[in-house]
Motif scaffolding. Structure first.
Motif, PDB file in Angstrom:
ATOM      1  N   ARG A  49      15.040   1.715 -12.522  1.00 49.47           N
ATOM      2  CA  ARG A  49      15.969   2.823 -12.245  1.00 49.47           C
ATOM      3  C   ARG A  49      15.528   4.086 -12.977  1.00 49.47           C
ATOM      4  O   ARG A  49      14.922   4.018 -14.038  1.00 49.47           O
ATOM      5  N   HIS A  50      15.806   5.200 -12.385  1.00 47.51           N
ATOM      6  CA  HIS A  50      15.450   6.531 -12.867  1.00 47.51           C
ATOM      7  C   HIS A  50      13.944   6.791 -12.842  1.00 47.51           C
ATOM      8  O   HIS A  50      13.486   7.810 -13.331  1.00 47.51           O
ATOM      9  N   GLN A  51      13.187   5.864 -12.291  1.00 46.91           N
ATOM     10  CA  GLN A  51      11.752   6.114 -12.176  1.00 46.91           C
ATOM     11  C   GLN A  51      11.384   6.188 -10.706  1.00 46.91           C
ATOM     12  O   GLN A  51      12.122   5.731  -9.843  1.00 46.91           O
ATOM     13  N   SER A  52      10.219   6.770 -10.418  1.00 50.84           N
ATOM     14  CA  SER A  52       9.887   6.917  -9.010  1.00 50.84           C
ATOM     15  C   SER A  52       8.721   6.042  -8.576  1.00 50.84           C
ATOM     16  O   SER A  52       8.420   5.966  -7.411  1.00 50.84           O
ATOM     17  N   GLN A  53       8.065   5.380  -9.546  1.00 48.17           N
ATOM     18  CA  GLN A  53       6.871   4.644  -9.166  1.00 48.17           C
ATOM     19  C   GLN A  53       6.962   3.177  -9.559  1.00 48.17           C
ATOM     20  O   GLN A  53       7.409   2.847 -10.655  1.00 48.17           O
ATOM     21  N   GLY A  54       6.522   2.309  -8.646  1.00 52.09           N
ATOM     22  CA  GLY A  54       6.432   0.892  -8.952  1.00 52.09           C
ATOM     23  C   GLY A  54       5.075   0.368  -8.516  1.00 52.09           C
ATOM     24  O   GLY A  54       4.491   0.860  -7.550  1.00 52.09           O
ATOM     25  N   LYS A  55       4.567  -0.623  -9.256  1.00 50.67           N
ATOM     26  CA  LYS A  55       3.240  -1.163  -8.953  1.00 50.67           C
ATOM     27  C   LYS A  55       3.293  -2.666  -8.881  1.00 50.67           C
ATOM     28  O   LYS A  55       4.121  -3.297  -9.527  1.00 50.67           O
ATOM     29  N   GLY A  56       2.378  -3.225  -8.146  1.00 52.93           N
ATOM     30  CA  GLY A  56       2.224  -4.676  -8.140  1.00 52.93           C
ATOM     31  C   GLY A  56       0.776  -5.024  -7.861  1.00 52.93           C
ATOM     32  O   GLY A  56      -0.019  -4.176  -7.468  1.00 52.93           O
ATOM     33  N   ILE A  57       0.452  -6.278  -8.098  1.00 54.24           N
ATOM     34  CA  ILE A  57      -0.893  -6.761  -7.782  1.00 54.24           C
ATOM     35  C   ILE A  57      -0.736  -7.815  -6.703  1.00 54.24           C
ATOM     36  O   ILE A  57       0.050  -8.741  -6.845  1.00 54.24           O
ATOM     37  N   ILE A  58      -1.471  -7.643  -5.627  1.00 51.77           N
ATOM     38  CA  ILE A  58      -1.403  -8.623  -4.551  1.00 51.77           C
ATOM     39  C   ILE A  58      -2.747  -9.350  -4.503  1.00 51.77           C
ATOM     40  O   ILE A  58      -3.788  -8.736  -4.681  1.00 51.77           O
ATOM     41  N   ALA A  59      -2.699 -10.657  -4.362  1.00 56.26           N
ATOM     42  CA  ALA A  59      -3.917 -11.462  -4.357  1.00 56.26           C
ATOM     43  C   ALA A  59      -4.027 -12.165  -3.021  1.00 56.26           C
ATOM     44  O   ALA A  59      -3.028 -12.600  -2.454  1.00 56.26           O
ATOM     45  N   TYR A  60      -5.242 -12.256  -2.485  1.00 53.10           N
ATOM     46  CA  TYR A  60      -5.435 -12.904  -1.192  1.00 53.10           C
ATOM     47  C   TYR A  60      -6.841 -13.469  -1.131  1.00 53.10           C
ATOM     48  O   TYR A  60      -7.760 -12.946  -1.744  1.00 53.10           O
ATOM     49  N   PRO A  61      -7.007 -14.561  -0.379  1.00 50.68           N
ATOM     50  CA  PRO A  61      -8.310 -15.233  -0.382  1.00 50.68           C
ATOM     51  C   PRO A  61      -9.336 -14.606   0.555  1.00 50.68           C
ATOM     52  O   PRO A  61     -10.511 -14.878   0.435  1.00 50.68           O
ATOM     53  N   ASN A  62      -8.890 -13.759   1.481  1.00 51.63           N
ATOM     54  CA  ASN A  62      -9.814 -13.254   2.491  1.00 51.63           C
ATOM     55  C   ASN A  62     -10.396 -11.904   2.076  1.00 51.63           C
ATOM     56  O   ASN A  62      -9.788 -11.196   1.290  1.00 51.63           O
ATOM     57  N   PRO A  63     -11.518 -11.534   2.648  1.00 55.24           N
ATOM     58  CA  PRO A  63     -12.028 -10.185   2.396  1.00 55.24           C
ATOM     59  C   PRO A  63     -11.004  -9.143   2.866  1.00 55.24           C
ATOM     60  O   PRO A  63     -10.298  -9.363   3.856  1.00 55.24           O
ATOM     61  N   SER A  64     -10.936  -8.037   2.149  1.00 59.40           N
ATOM     62  CA  SER A  64      -9.864  -7.074   2.411  1.00 59.40           C
ATOM     63  C   SER A  64      -9.909  -6.481   3.808  1.00 59.40           C
ATOM     64  O   SER A  64      -8.878  -6.086   4.345  1.00 59.40           O
ATOM     65  N   CYS A  65     -11.093  -6.449   4.440  1.00 63.88           N
ATOM     66  CA  CYS A  65     -11.160  -5.838   5.772  1.00 63.88           C
ATOM     67  C   CYS A  65     -10.506  -6.709   6.839  1.00 63.88           C
ATOM     68  O   CYS A  65     -10.319  -6.270   7.963  1.00 63.88           O
ATOM     69  N   GLN A  66     -10.141  -7.948   6.483  1.00 62.17           N
ATOM     70  CA  GLN A  66      -9.412  -8.780   7.451  1.00 62.17           C
ATOM     71  C   GLN A  66      -7.919  -8.454   7.474  1.00 62.17           C
ATOM     72  O   GLN A  66      -7.178  -9.006   8.264  1.00 62.17           O
ATOM     73  N   ILE A  67      -7.499  -7.560   6.587  1.00 58.82           N
ATOM     74  CA  ILE A  67      -6.091  -7.152   6.571  1.00 58.82           C
ATOM     75  C   ILE A  67      -5.934  -5.987   7.530  1.00 58.82           C
ATOM     76  O   ILE A  67      -6.738  -5.057   7.510  1.00 58.82           O
ATOM     77  N   ASN A  68      -4.939  -6.067   8.414  1.00 54.89           N
ATOM     78  CA  ASN A  68      -4.777  -4.938   9.327  1.00 54.89           C
ATOM     79  C   ASN A  68      -3.347  -4.385   9.354  1.00 54.89           C
ATOM     80  O   ASN A  68      -3.064  -3.449  10.062  1.00 54.89           O
TER      81      ASN A  68
END
Ligand SMILES: *[C@@H]1O[C@H](CO)[C@@H](O)[C@H](O)[C@H]1NC(C)=O
Ligand SMILES: *[C@@H]1O[C@H](CO)[C@@H](O)[C@H](O)[C@H]1NC(C)=O
Length: 401
Positions: free
Chosen positions: A320-339
Motif C-alpha cells: 500500500r502507498h507504493q506504485s511498484q511491485g516485482k516478482g520472479i517468474i520461473a519456467y522450464p522453456n526458452p523465453s521465446c516460446q512464451i507468447n
C-alpha cells in the motif's frame, strides 16, 4: 622525475624486470599483460586483508591482471559494455589459493562474454573460521569501493553479477546490501551456515541484496546454511521424492522476522533431482507492475506466462502507498516460446464485496534475468486496466537469450 616503476620489479627477478622495462618503454600494442596469481598466506593471519582484484578477460582467460585503480582497469582490456562477474571465495583454512578457481574462471569465460574479476582475500580468510568471519565487513567495504570505480567507468549496477562461495556468499550479500539491492545478480554457492543461520538480513545473503539472488545448496548437512537465502534456492539432491525438473515449492515461509524490505517476490525453493545436468534447467524473468495511482491497501496481481507448452505463474504484491511491485517468474522453456501474459488483479476474499467493482490501471514490464541491459526489458505498449478477479490476456513477445 616520476618514481621508477622498475625499482619494485628488480626484486622479483630478471624475467619480471624485463617485462617491466618492456611495458614502461614504447610497448607494441600486442604487449602481453603481466599476469598475477593468488597469494599464498601459509597460515599467516595478517591484520592486513591484502585484497587483490584479478581481472580475467575472454581474450586471455588464464592471465589474471592485477587491477586496483581506475587507470589499471582502463589499461587492462576491461570492457565496460560487457557484464562483469566478480568471484569471492570463502574461508581458506590453510591460506592457500582455492583449487577450483582457475577452472571456474575459464568455464565462466567460455560460457559468457564477460569481464571476470576474482577477489583474492586469502590473507584475511585464513586462520580460524571466526577470524575470517570478522573480516567480512572490511572486505565487503573494500569490494564496494572497487565496484564504485567500475561504476565511474560507465558500468551499470545491473550488469554486475557477484558469485560468492561459502563465506564469500555472505560477503556478496553485504556488498549487495551496500548497493541497496540494485546490483544485477548474486549467486551464492553453498552459502556458509556457521554464524549465519540466525544472522540478520544485513549480515547474511538474502533476497534483498540484488535484483536477483539465487543460491545453490549442495552441502546443507555440513557447513552449508539450511535456510533459503535468495529469490530462488536450489537444493541439489535435497528432494529426491519430488519428481520432475524442476519442481517449485512456494513455501508458506515465515515472514522475514517482521522486517519489511521492498516488494520482495516470495522465495522459491527448487529441488533438483540430480547434478548430472547443470542446475540451470530453469529460466527466470523479472516481472514488474507499476500502478498509475498508489492504493491504500496492498495490491495482488497474478502474472501468468503462457505459450503452447508453457504455463507459469507468480503473484506480485504492491505494498500500500507504493506504485511498484516485482516478482520472479520461473519456467522450464526458452523465453521465446512464451507468447502471452495473463494478468489478474486478485481481490482479497475478505474485501470481496468492496473490491469487486474496483479497477486498477498500470503498466506491465518483464526482463529476462539476469538483467544485463534495457534491451532485455519488454513492456506492454499501453497501460492495462484490470478489474478485480477478471483475467486479461495480452500478446507478449520475448526474445530468446
Ligand atoms: C566490448 O564488447 C562489445 C560487445 O562484445 C564489442 O562490440 C566491443 O568491440 C568491445 N570493445 C572493446 C574495446 O573490445
Ligand atoms: C515446447 O514446444 C516446442 C515446439 O513448439 C518444442 O520444441 C519444445 O520441445 C517443447 N518444450 C517442452 C518442454 O515440451
Amino acid at each position: 622525475m616520476p618514481p621508477d616503476p622498475c625499482k619494485r620489479c628488480f626484486w622479483w627477478g630478471a624475467l619480471l624486470w624485463w617485462l617491466c622495462v618492456a611495458s614502461s618503454g614504447d610497448a607494441p600494442p600486442t604487449q602481453q599483460p603481466k599476469c598475477t596469481d593468488f597469494q599464498n598466506a601459509n597460515l599467516l593471519r595478517g591484520t592486513n586483508l591484502k585484497v587483490q582484484f584479478l581481472l580475467f578477460v575472454p581474450a586471455d582467460p588464464s592471465c589474471g591482471q592485477l587491477v586496483e585503480e581506475s587507470s589499471d582497469i582502463q589499461n587492462s582490456g576491461f570492457n565496460a559494455t560487457l557484464g562483469t562477474k566478480l568471484i569471492i571465495h570463502g574461508f581458506r583454512a590453510l591460506g592457500t589459493k582455492p583449487s577450483w578457481i582457475d577452472r571456474f574462471i575459464s568455464v565462466l569465460l567460455r560460457a559468457a562474454d564477460a569481464n571476470v574479476i576474482a577477489v583474492d582475500w586469502v590473507y584475511g580468510s585464513t586462520g580460524v573460521y571466526f577470524s575470517a568471519v570478522e573480516n567480512v565487513v572490511r572486505l565487503s567495504l573494500e569490494i564496494s569501493r572497487f565496484l564504485s570505480k567500475l561504476l565511474v567507468l560507465g558500468v551499470s549496477e545491473s550488469s554486475i553479477h557477484i558469485i560468492g562461495v561459502s563465506l564469500g556468499a555472505h560477503v556478496a550479500g553485504m556488498v549487495g546490501h551496500f548497493y541497496k539491492g540494485q546490483l544485477g545478480r548474486i549467486t551464492g554457492l553453498d552459502p556458509a551456515g556457521p554464524e549465519y543461520t540466525r544472522a540478520s538480513l544485513e549480515e547474511r545473503l538474502d533476497a534483498g541484496d540484488a535484483l536477483f539472488v539465487e543460491a545453490i545448496h549442495t552441502d546443507t548437512d555440513n557447513l552449508g546454511i539450511r535456510i533459503p537465502v535468495g529469490h530462488v534456492d536450489y537444493f541439489v539432491n535435497g528432494g529426491q521424492d519430488q519428481p520432475g525438473c524442476p519442481l517449485f515449492i512456494h513455501a508458506g515461509l515465515a515472514e522475514q522476522g517482521g522486517i519489511k524490505i521492498e516488494p520482495l517476490p516470495k522465495e522459491v525453493r527448487v529441488y533438483l533431482l540430480t547434478t548430472s545436468k547443470a542446475p540451470y534447467c530453469v529460466h527466470h524473468s523479472l516481472v514488474e507492475f507499476y500502478l498509475q495511482e498508489p492504493r491504500k491497501k496492498d495490491t495482488s496481481i497474478e502474472v501468468t506466462f503462457l505459450g503452447s507448452n508453457v504455463t507459469s505463474s507468480v503473484k506480485i504484491t504492491i505494498p500500500r502507498h507504493q506504485s511498484q511491485g516485482k516478482g520472479i517468474i520461473a519456467y522450464p522453456n526458452p523465453s521465446c516460446q512464451i507468447n502471452q501474459v495473463k494478468l489478474k488483479f486478485q481481490a482479497s476474499s475478505r474485501m470481496w464485496k468492496k473490491d469487486r467493482t474496483t479497477t486498477i490501471v498500470g503498466s506491465f514490464c518483464t526482463s529476462l534475468l539476469p538483467v544485463h541491459d534495457s534491451k532485455k526489458t519488454v513492456c506492454l505498449p499501453e497501460p492495462v486496466t484490470l478489474q478485480a478477479s477478471v483475467a486479461v490476456s495480452h500478446a507478449l513477445k520475448i526474445a530468446c537469450v
